[in-house]
Design an enzyme around this catalytic site. Structure first.
Site, PDB file in Angstrom:
ATOM      1  N   THR A 277       0.855  -1.184   0.000  1.00  0.00           N
ATOM      2  CA  THR A 277       0.000   0.000   0.000  1.00  0.00           C
ATOM      3  C   THR A 277       0.888   1.231   0.000  1.00  0.00           C
ATOM      4  O   THR A 277       1.639   1.474   0.942  1.00  0.00           O
ATOM      5  CB  THR A 277      -0.919   0.002   1.238  1.00  0.00           C
ATOM      6  OG1 THR A 277      -1.724  -1.176   1.207  1.00  0.00           O
ATOM      7  CG2 THR A 277      -1.821   1.226   1.234  1.00  0.00           C
TER       8      THR A 277
ATOM      9  N   GLU B 277      -3.490  -4.997  -2.689  1.00  0.00           N
ATOM     10  CA  GLU B 277      -4.166  -6.145  -2.067  1.00  0.00           C
ATOM     11  C   GLU B 277      -5.358  -5.657  -1.250  1.00  0.00           C
ATOM     12  O   GLU B 277      -5.386  -4.523  -0.764  1.00  0.00           O
ATOM     13  CB  GLU B 277      -3.191  -6.932  -1.189  1.00  0.00           C
ATOM     14  CG  GLU B 277      -2.442  -6.110  -0.131  1.00  0.00           C
ATOM     15  CD  GLU B 277      -3.243  -5.863   1.127  1.00  0.00           C
ATOM     16  OE1 GLU B 277      -4.194  -6.625   1.379  1.00  0.00           O
ATOM     17  OE2 GLU B 277      -2.913  -4.921   1.850  1.00  0.00           O
TER      18      GLU B 277
ATOM     19  N   ASN C 260     -10.102   1.718   1.880  1.00  0.00           N
ATOM     20  CA  ASN C 260      -9.893   1.552   3.313  1.00  0.00           C
ATOM     21  C   ASN C 260     -10.418   2.737   4.115  1.00  0.00           C
ATOM     22  O   ASN C 260     -10.973   2.578   5.201  1.00  0.00           O
ATOM     23  CB  ASN C 260      -8.406   1.336   3.608  1.00  0.00           C
ATOM     24  CG  ASN C 260      -7.985  -0.107   3.386  1.00  0.00           C
ATOM     25  OD1 ASN C 260      -8.811  -0.971   3.118  1.00  0.00           O
ATOM     26  ND2 ASN C 260      -6.702  -0.374   3.491  1.00  0.00           N
TER      27      ASN C 260
ATOM     28  N   LEU D  18     -20.744  -1.896  10.257  1.00  0.00           N
ATOM     29  CA  LEU D  18     -21.663  -1.093  11.069  1.00  0.00           C
ATOM     30  C   LEU D  18     -21.798  -1.672  12.477  1.00  0.00           C
ATOM     31  O   LEU D  18     -22.832  -1.514  13.115  1.00  0.00           O
ATOM     32  CB  LEU D  18     -23.038  -1.006  10.395  1.00  0.00           C
ATOM     33  CG  LEU D  18     -23.144  -0.114   9.157  1.00  0.00           C
ATOM     34  CD1 LEU D  18     -24.564  -0.133   8.613  1.00  0.00           C
ATOM     35  CD2 LEU D  18     -22.726   1.322   9.468  1.00  0.00           C
TER      36      LEU D  18
ATOM     37  N   GLY E  55     -18.252  -0.331  18.447  1.00  0.00           N
ATOM     38  CA  GLY E  55     -17.311  -0.952  19.367  1.00  0.00           C
ATOM     39  C   GLY E  55     -16.271   0.031  19.852  1.00  0.00           C
ATOM     40  O   GLY E  55     -16.549   1.217  20.019  1.00  0.00           O
TER      41      GLY E  55
ATOM     42  N   GLY F 169      -8.461  -1.002  14.439  1.00  0.00           N
ATOM     43  CA  GLY F 169      -7.026  -1.126  14.645  1.00  0.00           C
ATOM     44  C   GLY F 169      -6.446  -1.902  13.483  1.00  0.00           C
ATOM     45  O   GLY F 169      -7.008  -1.921  12.389  1.00  0.00           O
TER      46      GLY F 169
ATOM     47  N   CYS G 178      -3.911  -1.760   8.613  1.00  0.00           N
ATOM     48  CA  CYS G 178      -4.357  -0.987   7.446  1.00  0.00           C
ATOM     49  C   CYS G 178      -5.074   0.311   7.789  1.00  0.00           C
ATOM     50  O   CYS G 178      -4.609   1.390   7.439  1.00  0.00           O
ATOM     51  CB  CYS G 178      -5.274  -1.857   6.574  1.00  0.00           C
ATOM     52  SG  CYS G 178      -4.414  -3.225   5.779  1.00  0.00           S
TER      53      CYS G 178
ATOM     54  N   LYS H 197      -3.166   3.265   9.642  1.00  0.00           N
ATOM     55  CA  LYS H 197      -2.052   3.740   8.815  1.00  0.00           C
ATOM     56  C   LYS H 197      -2.553   4.391   7.528  1.00  0.00           C
ATOM     57  O   LYS H 197      -2.060   5.451   7.119  1.00  0.00           O
ATOM     58  CB  LYS H 197      -1.137   2.549   8.483  1.00  0.00           C
ATOM     59  CG  LYS H 197      -0.005   2.848   7.529  1.00  0.00           C
ATOM     60  CD  LYS H 197       0.923   1.655   7.397  1.00  0.00           C
ATOM     61  CE  LYS H 197       0.276   0.497   6.673  1.00  0.00           C
ATOM     62  NZ  LYS H 197       0.105   0.733   5.219  1.00  0.00           N
TER      63      LYS H 197
ATOM     64  N   LYS I 269      -8.524  -7.944  16.204  1.00  0.00           N
ATOM     65  CA  LYS I 269      -9.706  -8.669  15.743  1.00  0.00           C
ATOM     66  C   LYS I 269      -9.435 -10.156  15.929  1.00  0.00           C
ATOM     67  O   LYS I 269      -8.284 -10.559  16.127  1.00  0.00           O
ATOM     68  CB  LYS I 269     -10.013  -8.345  14.278  1.00  0.00           C
ATOM     69  CG  LYS I 269      -8.921  -8.759  13.317  1.00  0.00           C
ATOM     70  CD  LYS I 269      -9.255  -8.418  11.864  1.00  0.00           C
ATOM     71  CE  LYS I 269     -10.257  -9.389  11.285  1.00  0.00           C
ATOM     72  NZ  LYS I 269     -10.419  -9.213   9.825  1.00  0.00           N
TER      73      LYS I 269
END
Length: 435
Positions: free
Chosen positions: A122, A152, A209, A251, A254, A258, A261, A264, A321
Site C-alpha cells: 500500500t 491487495e 480503506n 456497522l 465498538g 485497529g 491498514c 495507517k 480482531k
C-alpha cells in the site's frame, strides 16, 4: 504458469505468494531476514493466519513455492517481480517508503531482461513512477520493464479466502502488455478486473480503506449518541444495513478500528491530501473519532468505580480482531496502558497474540490463554476481541469466578436480556446500561 519473485515475506507477500503458487505458478518468496526464511524453510509460519501453514506446506512439497534470501537470483529468474514490503507510518503520518526504494534498487541492479514489476504494498500516489525511475537508473536503462500497481484487499483472518475468491483485482499499469500479463495471472481466480493507470490504482486502495474506516467511525459516533438518548445502536445499525445503498458490513459499534491498514492508511491519505493542498476534514474526523472511542471504555470504568487504584481488571482479547495475532494499533494496547497508569492491575486473555502483545504492552500485566483463569478473582471484565472462546463465555460460571458481576463489553457480544437475567452490571457500546 509464470515464474514469480515476491520480495517481502510479511503478511501480504507470504499470503499472496502462496496463493499464486496454489493456482500453478512457480513462486519464490524472498526476504533479507534470514531468520524468517529459515523458519519458512522448516515449515514454520512467522504470522498467524488460519489455513496458511497447510497451504505453504502443500505448495512447498509440490515444488511450486520456495523461500530464499538470495533476492538477486530470484529477481533474475522471474518474469514477474512483486514488491510486498512494509510501508509503515512515519513520524509525519505519511507512508515510509524506504523498503520500497531499497527493493526497487535491488530490482534495477538485477534486471536481466523484460520484467513486469508489480507493487503489492500500500503506497501513496506517485510511488509507481518513483519505482520506475529508481529501476531505470539502477539498470542504466539496459532492459525494458513495466510497472504495475496491484493493491491487495486482504482481511486478516480470512486472507486465503479473500485471495482465492477475491472480489476484484485492480491493475494499474504503464502498458497494455503489462496489464495483460497480470490479468492473465489472475484469470484462475475468476474475479472482476479493474484496469486503470498507476495513480488511480494507488489511490483506490486508500480510498477503499478510508471509506470502510469512515463507516466504523460513523456508527461509533451514532452509538455514543444512542447512549445519551436511550436508543440501541444495534437496532439502528440493523435498520440502516437493510438499505441496499448502505449495507450491513462495518456497522458494528465498538472500541474502534485497529490493525495494519485502517489507522495507517487513513493517516497516509490525510497526508496525501495535505500534500496536494486539500483540507480533508472528513478523514480528520474519522481519525479523531477512532482515537476517542478507545477512551470510552476507560470512562465507563471510571463511572462505575471512580478510583481505579487497586482495581482487579480482566481483559478478554488483545489482538485487534479475531483470527489474527496482529497487535498493530490494537485498542487493547491504549486501554490497558490507560487503566494501569491509574493503578489498576490487569489479567489479559488471548489465544494467539500474547507474544506479539508483550512487544507493545509495556505495563506489568499477567497473560492467560484460558478465559476462566483470566476472569477469576477480578472486579470487572472488559471484552475487547470477540474470539470464539469469548463469544461462548458461560455467564453463570463467570459470575461465580468474579469478585463482582460487572462486564464492560466493547464488542456488544451479549444480549441485554441474558446479562440482565444473569444479574450482571453490564455496560456495552451504544446500548442501554444494565444496572
Amino acid at each position: 504458469m509464470k515464474r514469480l519473485a515476491v520480495v517481502g515475506t510479511g503478511y501480504v507477500g507470504l499470503v499472496s505468494g502462496t496463493c499464486f503458487a496454489e493456482i500453478g505458478n512457480q513462486v519464490t518468496c524472498c526476504d533479507i531476514d534470514q531468520s524468517k526464511i529459515d523458519l519458512l524453510n522448516k515449515g514454520e509460519i512467522p504470522i498467524y493466519e488460519p489455513g496458511l501453514k497447510e497451504l505453504v506446506a502443500k505448495n512447498s512439497e509440490a515444488g511450486r513455492l520456495s523461500f530464499t534470501t538470495d533476492i538477486g537470483t530470484a529477481i533474475q529468474d522471474a518474469e514477474v517481480v512483486y514488491i510486498a514490503v512494509g510501508t509503515p507510518m512515519s513520524e509525519t503520518g505519511e507512508a515510509d517508503l524506504k523498503y520500497v526504494r531499497a527493493v526497487a534498487q535491488t530490482i534495477g541492479e538485477n534486471l536481466n531482461g523484460y520484467k513486469v514489476i508489480v507493487n503489492k504494498s500500500t503506497v501513496p500516489v506517485g510511488t509507481g513512477k518513483m519505482v520506475e525511475e529508481i529501476v531505470r537508473s539502477a539498470s542504466n536503462g539496459a532492459y525494458e520493464f513495466d510497472i504495475v500497481s496491484n493493491p491487495e484487499f486482504l482481511r486478516e483472518g480470512s486472507a486465503i479466502k479473500d485471495t482465492m475468491q477475491m472480489e476484484r483485482a485492480v491493475i494499474g499499469a504503464t502498458s497494455e502488455k503489462a496489464a495483460g500479463i497480470i490479468e492473465e495471472l489472475h484469470s484462475p481466480f475468476q474475479t472482476a478486473i479493474v484496469k486503470t493507470n498507476l495513480e488511480s490504482a494507488e489511490m483506490l486502495k486508500y480510498a477503499a480503506n478510508a471509506f470502510l474506516a469512515t463507516k466504523i467511525s460513523f456508527i461509533n459516533d451514532i452509538a455514543n449518541i444512542c447512549e445519551l438518548v436511550g436508543a440501541d445502536v444495534t437496532k439502528v445499525a440493523e435498520g440502516m444495513g437493510l438499505d441496499s445503498r448502505i449495507g450491513p458490513k462495518f456497522l458494528n459499534a465498538g472500541v474502534g478500528f485497529g490493525g495494519s491498514c485502517f489507522p495507517k492508511d487513513t493517516t497516509a491519505l490525510l497526508h496525501i491530501a495535505e500534500s496536494a493542498g486539500y483540507d480533508f476534514e472528513l478523514i480528520k474526523a474519522v481519525i479523531k473519532t477512532n482515537i476517542r472511542q478507545r477512551e470510552t471504555v476507560v470512562h465507563k470504568l471510571k463511572n462505575i468505580f471512580g478510583d481505579l487504584n487497586g482495581l482487579n481488571v480482566s481483559v478478554l482479547g488483545l489482538a485487534f480482531k479475531p483470527n489474527t495475532d496482529d497487535m498493530r494499533y490494537a485498542p487493547s494496547v491504549d486501554i490497558i496502558h490507560a487503566i494501569t497508569e491509574e493503578g489498576a492491575s490487569v489479567k489479559a486473555y488471548d489465544p494467539v497474540a500474547i507474544e506479539e502483545a508483550k512487544k507493545q504492552i509495556t505495563a506489568p500485566i499477567s497473560y492467560y490463554t484460558d478465559v476462566y483463569e483470566t476472569i477469576q478473582n477480578t472486579d470487572v471484565c472488559i471484552i475487547l476481541t470477540e474470539w470464539p472462546e469469548v463469544l461462548s463465555l458461560d455467564l453463570n460460571k463467570a459470575k461465580e469466578l468474579m469478585n463482582k458481576a460487572i462486564l464492560i463489553d466493547g464488542r456488544n457480544i451479549f444480549s441485554l436480556t441474558d446479562v440482565k437475567e444473569k444479574g450482571f452490571i453490564y455496560h456495552s457500546v451504544g446500548r442501554p446500561q444494565i444496572q
